[in-house]
Design an enzyme around this catalytic site. Structure first.
Site, PDB file in Angstrom:
ATOM      1  N   ASN A 149      10.766   3.675 -34.683  1.00 22.28           N
ATOM      2  CA  ASN A 149      10.769   4.758 -35.863  1.00 22.28           C
ATOM      3  C   ASN A 149      10.833   5.943 -35.137  1.00 22.28           C
ATOM      4  OD1 ASN A 149      10.060   6.667 -37.777  1.00 22.28           O
ATOM      5  ND2 ASN A 149       8.206   6.088 -38.103  1.00 22.28           N
ATOM      6  N   TRP A 150      11.962   6.701 -34.981  1.00 23.05           N
ATOM      7  CA  TRP A 150      12.137   8.052 -34.318  1.00 23.05           C
ATOM      8  C   TRP A 150      11.643   9.240 -34.958  1.00 23.05           C
ATOM      9  CZ3 TRP A 150      18.202   6.986 -32.788  1.00 23.05           C
ATOM     10  CH2 TRP A 150      18.360   5.873 -31.761  1.00 23.05           C
ATOM     11  N   LYS A 151      11.126   9.044 -36.110  1.00 29.80           N
ATOM     12  CA  LYS A 151      10.672  10.307 -36.763  1.00 29.80           C
ATOM     13  C   LYS A 151      11.575  11.332 -36.767  1.00 29.80           C
ATOM     14  CE  LYS A 151       6.216   8.102 -36.056  1.00 29.80           C
ATOM     15  NZ  LYS A 151       4.531   8.292 -35.897  1.00 29.80           N
TER      16      LYS A 151
ATOM     17  N   HIS B 219       5.233   4.646 -45.411  1.00 30.64           N
ATOM     18  CA  HIS B 219       4.994   5.216 -43.829  1.00 30.64           C
ATOM     19  C   HIS B 219       3.564   6.091 -44.086  1.00 30.64           C
ATOM     20  CE1 HIS B 219       4.496   7.035 -39.800  1.00 30.64           C
ATOM     21  NE2 HIS B 219       4.868   6.010 -39.426  1.00 30.64           N
TER      22      HIS B 219
ATOM     23  N   GLU C 286      -0.221  -0.570 -40.215  1.00 26.55           N
ATOM     24  CA  GLU C 286      -0.284   0.596 -39.325  1.00 26.55           C
ATOM     25  C   GLU C 286      -1.607   1.314 -39.560  1.00 26.55           C
ATOM     26  OE1 GLU C 286       3.541   1.834 -37.506  1.00 26.55           O
ATOM     27  OE2 GLU C 286       3.469   3.095 -39.343  1.00 26.55           O
TER      28      GLU C 286
ATOM     29  N   GLY D 237       6.430   4.313 -32.724  1.00 29.62           N
ATOM     30  CA  GLY D 237       7.060   5.858 -32.921  1.00 29.62           C
ATOM     31  C   GLY D 237       7.451   6.242 -31.402  1.00 29.62           C
ATOM     32  N   GLY D 238       6.235   6.985 -30.984  1.00 32.83           N
ATOM     33  CA  GLY D 238       6.403   7.805 -29.640  1.00 32.83           C
ATOM     34  C   GLY D 238       6.973   6.969 -28.524  1.00 32.83           C
TER      35      GLY D 238
HETATM   36  P1  PGA Z   1       3.122   5.636 -32.813  1.00 35.18           P
HETATM   37  O1  PGA Z   1       3.854   5.671 -34.293  1.00 35.18           O
HETATM   38  O2  PGA Z   1       3.794   4.696 -32.099  1.00 35.18           O
HETATM   39  O3  PGA Z   1       3.705   7.025 -32.190  1.00 35.18           O
HETATM   40  O4  PGA Z   1       1.737   5.725 -32.972  1.00 35.18           O
HETATM   41  C1  PGA Z   1       3.915   4.587 -35.041  1.00 35.18           C
HETATM   42  C2  PGA Z   1       4.256   4.679 -36.185  1.00 35.18           C
HETATM   43  O5  PGA Z   1       4.309   6.024 -37.056  1.00 35.18           O
HETATM   44  O6  PGA Z   1       5.420   4.126 -36.784  1.00 35.18           O
END
Ligand code: PGA
Length: 249
Positions: free
Chosen positions: A9-11, A96, A168, A231-232
């Site tokens: 998830n690149w946000k 999300h 999550e 994400g990160g």
């Molecule tokens: P994160 O994000 O790996 O940066 O904690 C996960 C997500 O929001 O799907």
């Protein structure tokens, strides 16, 4: 062999040019491997570039991070599931935690979005999870069950079987604090039980929240886990390629 899904998830990162360069680097570092799929959720403006960049690889797929539930119309700034599909999205994140907690999406909004995604022939990845206060109050399973029932209640077994669920915990997202694989496993088992008791023959349950190269080995050892939503740690092509190739025992 169990198939594992690694979802990135690149946000709000990586525009079209950056997405192309990232995926070129990723493809070079991460050859196709049986039993592993990698899904990328770029920002909507990069969907088409990303879909083009993975065209040759059946193990790689692109999805959209959010959709509005109407298929088309006068909704300035919104993107519908059919429009995202036209741009190459085969999957969609729904509910999300950042949609729920930053943008105020309700359970009802999440349900409408999930229905719209299914109707467009796109695969939904429904995100559920409790806040820290809810966990500390012992309400984790009640919250997750409420979110599942709100988003998925009323779907028949065939439609439920098309839904991937990502557990999550809100307190673990972007914080560097991850749930232990055992704690996550308890919730993932509860999610699977909910899905099968409502008629789903196929279930896929992911974990997300501060997944990284330092905890992926122990997470993948948890039998309840079908994959991860990251994400990160998915923003750097080299690190992500390494994470996706983590050996399992
Ligand atoms: P994160 O994000 O790996 O940066 O904690 C996960 C997500 O929001 O799907």
């Amino acid at each position: 062999m169990k198939s594992l899904l690694f979802a990135a998830n690149w946000k709000m990162h990586l525009g079209p040019g950056e997405a192309r360069a990232y995926l070129k680097a990723f493809r070079a570092r991460c050859p196709r491997r049986d039993g592993r799929e990698v899904w990328f959720f770029p920002p909507a403006v990069s969907l088409e570039a990303a879909a083009d960049a993975v065209r040759e690889r059946a193990d790689l797929l692109v999805g959209v991070q959010d959709v509005y539930w109407e298929p088309k119309g006068a909704y300035t700034g919104a993107i519908s599931a059919p429009l995202a599909a036209q741009a190459g999205a085969k999957a969609a994140l729904v509910g999300h935690s950042e949609r729920r907690h930053v943008f105020g999406d309700t359970d009802e909004d999440t349900q409408k979005k999930l229905g719209a995604v299914l109707a467009a022939g796109v695969t939904p990845v429904l995100c559920v999870g409790e806040t820290l206060a809810e966990r500390e109050a012992g309400h984790t399973l009640a919250v997750v069950h409420r979110q599942l029932a709100a988003a998925l209640g009323g779907l028949d077994g065939a439609k439920l079987g098309r839904v991937t669920v990502a557990y999550e915990p809100v307190w673990a997202i972007g914080t560097g604090r991850n749930a232990t694989p055992q704690d996550a496993g308890v919730v993932q088992r509860a999610i699977r039980t909910w899905l099968t008791s409502h008629g789903a023959a196929v279930t896929r349950v992911l974990y997300g929240g501060s997944v990284s190269l330092t905890n992926i080995v122990e997470l993948l050892a948890e039998p309840e886990l079908d994959g991860v939503l990251v994400g990160g740690a998915s923003l750097d092509a080299e690190g992500w390629a390494q994470l996706v190739q983590t050996p399992t025992g």
